[in-house]
Design an enzyme around this catalytic site. Structure first.
Site, PDB file in Angstrom:
ATOM      1  N   TYR A  93     -66.784 -33.874   3.236  1.00  0.00           N
ATOM      2  CA  TYR A  93     -66.297 -35.111   3.867  1.00  0.00           C
ATOM      3  C   TYR A  93     -64.774 -35.278   3.809  1.00  0.00           C
ATOM      4  O   TYR A  93     -64.273 -36.366   3.573  1.00  0.00           O
ATOM      5  CB  TYR A  93     -66.988 -36.336   3.240  1.00  0.00           C
ATOM      6  N   HIS A  94     -64.041 -34.200   4.084  1.00  0.00           N
ATOM      7  CA  HIS A  94     -62.577 -34.263   4.026  1.00  0.00           C
ATOM      8  C   HIS A  94     -61.916 -33.730   5.301  1.00  0.00           C
ATOM      9  O   HIS A  94     -61.040 -32.873   5.231  1.00  0.00           O
ATOM     10  CB  HIS A  94     -62.063 -33.460   2.821  1.00  0.00           C
ATOM     11  N   PRO A  95     -62.264 -34.224   6.486  1.00  0.00           N
ATOM     12  CA  PRO A  95     -61.620 -33.705   7.699  1.00  0.00           C
ATOM     13  C   PRO A  95     -60.157 -34.149   7.786  1.00  0.00           C
ATOM     14  O   PRO A  95     -59.820 -35.283   7.449  1.00  0.00           O
ATOM     15  CB  PRO A  95     -62.459 -34.324   8.827  1.00  0.00           C
ATOM     16  N   ASP A 153     -61.724 -28.868   7.128  1.00  0.00           N
ATOM     17  CA  ASP A 153     -62.599 -29.654   6.259  1.00  0.00           C
ATOM     18  C   ASP A 153     -62.967 -28.803   5.051  1.00  0.00           C
ATOM     19  O   ASP A 153     -63.003 -27.574   5.136  1.00  0.00           O
ATOM     20  CB  ASP A 153     -63.864 -30.067   7.018  1.00  0.00           C
TER      21      ASP A 153
END
Length: 565
Positions: free
Chosen positions: A501-503, A326
């Site tokens: 918010y980028h898993p 992330d």
């Protein structure tokens, strides 16, 4: 929005599936032949699932079932760009996940919002259209993933895109996804770009063009001031097709197998458990958290974990849930000398009403602000081949994203390390699909990650104190001048760092023993099952993830149709 397909499992079919599930529940994997059957069953109507639903049903012949755990996208704030702030902790459309205590962040848990609604996270995200660097995809190809280099994926970015600026070498026009310039002039955002140039960062009019490096303005997935989620841009135009069936509030519980072939999906809709069979393929598009969770619940994952929870092992796949990555962000907040920030509008009843009226009438003004107006990509070390830091600039400030804005005029800029080395994991905590999984991201686990964040903050500070921003700055509110040494900056990262918010990467594509899917996104060792979403990324792209996930689904759609032929 059309709802004509939302009743597929009522009355007669519902009775069939309920009777059948009495059998399935006691004997996993035993399938009745009277379950509703489709060519393709897609699990998750998010950034990828809506693309698949559109493309696979376009021939009018292939029957497609799209399952979404959340509701229809009728919440007003979904469609207003600035509405992401209202949806940040809205349980009706958000999974509201939390990490386990993070060792690198002083043991804090980190909130992980993910979309639970038609459009998935594309319905609640910050709307930025960023593809990443050309080199990201070339690196995927160099790691053995043939067909995933930049030259291979560019046609799919272009195919998806309806670029406001028109077609070009790097952009497409006429595709389903609107990509637009910002609709609200803001002197602070403009001053940030000038300030970056004053510190030696060149101005870049297109982060998605020939090169990413530089400072400029973000484009957004909006159309005339409204959010363009994949539910809006891909699913809505396809909803009237008789061969596309959409079921909302339908949470997948497990995939059912015959041997090692995926045959059906068991899902809960209200109080009823139902089953749908797939003639050709089951496509898991539930995101970096829910996709590996579903595979593990279905018996595909680390054998020891599955046995611990009493789940029969279909395939011992130790890579399912591994390699979670992330992007982390660390924010600097500045007090502004002029009442020109969003804080001043939101905290003033008259200005707030006027802003709402302007948006209602013209779809312009501060309600069109995305989660980044201007920004920059730069290198913390000149020896690096490409930028390793992204800056998001915002003309408002708050103690924590999703909470009340400060009472004083303020603005924010955050540092995001683009290619973290740290890896985490996703593990089920129970055989019950309703129990949230164990999420460990392992932020700041390596020296390289710690150094990049500290150096990024130092460069950002230079920009925020450059001449172009001086007329707007009172002082640095957070962390403030008391934090100055490298050790103090690292401590600040640990205390205040959070997700952006980028898993990704929990069902990673590759050829090694821990790879979950192959280059055509087929689950290795299983027939009739693919994963199509951000979880398949071999590693994180250098930027926001929504545009790359849409590209992945566009490319996957072509591969699925090719393989079917």
């Amino acid at each position: 929005m059309e709802r004509r397909n939302s009743g597929q499992f009522s009355t007669r079919e519902e009775t069939k599936t309920k009777n059948m599930n009495d059998k399935v529940s006691s004997a996993p994997g035993r399938l009745s032949s009277d379950a509703p059957e489709y060519d393709y069953v897609i699990i998750g109507a998010g950034s990828a699932g809506c693309v698949l639903a559109n493309r696979l049903s376009a021939d009018g012949k292939s029957s497609v079932l799209l399952l979404e755990a959340g509701p229809e996208d009728t919440n007003l704030w979904i469609h207003v760009p600035l509405g992401y702030g209202k949806l940040f902790k809205e349980k009706t459309v958000n999974w509201m996940y939390q990490t386990e205590p993070e060792p690198g962040l002083d043991g804090r848990t980190v909130f992980q919002p993910r979309g639970k609604v038609l459009g998935g996270s594309s319905s609640i995200n910050g709307l930025l259209y960023v593809r990443g660097q050309h080199q990201d995809y070339d690196r995927w190809r160099q790691r053995g993933n043939a067909g995933w280099g930049y030259d291979d994926v560019l046609p799919y970015f272009k195919k998806a895109e309806d670029q406001q600026r028109g077609p070009s070498e790097f952009h497409g026009a006429g595709g389903p996804l609107p990509v637009s310039d910002w609709r609200h002039a803001d002197p602070l955002s403009e001053a940030f770009v000038v300030a970056a140039a004053e510190t030696g960062i060149p101005t870049n009019p297109d982060f998605n063009g020939a090169t990413q490096e530089g400072a400029g303005f973000f484009q957004t997935t909006t159309q005339r001031g409204r959010r363009a989620s994949t539910a809006f841009s891909y699913l809505r135009p396809a909803r009237n097709r008789s061969n596309l069936h959409v079921e909302t509030s339908a949470q997948a519980q497990r995939i059912l197998f015959e041997g090692r072939r995926a045959r059906a999906v068991e899902f809960r809709q209200g109080s009823t458990v139902k089953t749908a069979r797939a003639r050709k393929e089951i496509l898991v598009s539930s995101g970096a958290y829910n996709s590996p969770q579903l595979l593990q619940l279905s018996g595909v994952g680390p054998a020891e974990l599955l046995q611990k929870h009493g789940i029969g092992v279909v395939l011992d796949a130790p890579g399912v849930g591994n390699d979670l990555q992330d992007h982390m962000q660390v924010r600097i907040v500045m007090r502004c000398s002029q009442k020109i920030t969003l804080n001043d509008i939101v905290n003033n009843p008259v200005r707030r009403v006027l802003a709402g009226a302007r948006y209602a009438a013209f779809r312009k003004g501060p309600l069109t602000i995305a989660a980044g107006t201007s920004g920059a990509f730069f290198k913390t070390n000149p020896r690096l081949a490409t930028p390793d830091i992204q800056i998001h600039f915002l003309p408002f400030s708050t103690d924590k994203m999703g909470e009340k804005l400060h009472a004083f005029p303020g603005f924010t800029a955050s540092v995001c390390q683009l290619r973290p080395e740290s890896r985490g994991s996703l593990r089920i905590k129970s055989a019950d699909p309703a129990v949230q999984p164990e999420i460990r991201i392992n932020y700041l686990a390596t020296e390289a990650d710690r150094t990049a964040n500290v150096e990024g903050l130092k460069i950002l500070r230079k920009i925020l104190h450059a001449p172009a921003l001086k007329p707007y700055v009172v002082d640095e509110f957070d962390p403030g001048p008391k934090v100055s040494t490298d050790e103090e900056l690292l401590s600040y990262c640990r205390q205040r760092g959070s997700t952006i918010y980028h898993p990704t990467s929990t069902c990673r594509m590759g050829n090694d023993p821990l790879a979950v899917v192959d280059q055509r996104l087929r689950v290795r060792g299983i027939e009739g099952l693919r994963v199509v979403d951000g979880s398949i990324m071999p590693d994180l792209v250098s930027g926001n993830t929504n545009a790359p996930i849409i590209m992945i689904a566009e490319k996957a759609s072509d591969m699925i149709l090719e393989d079917a032929r």
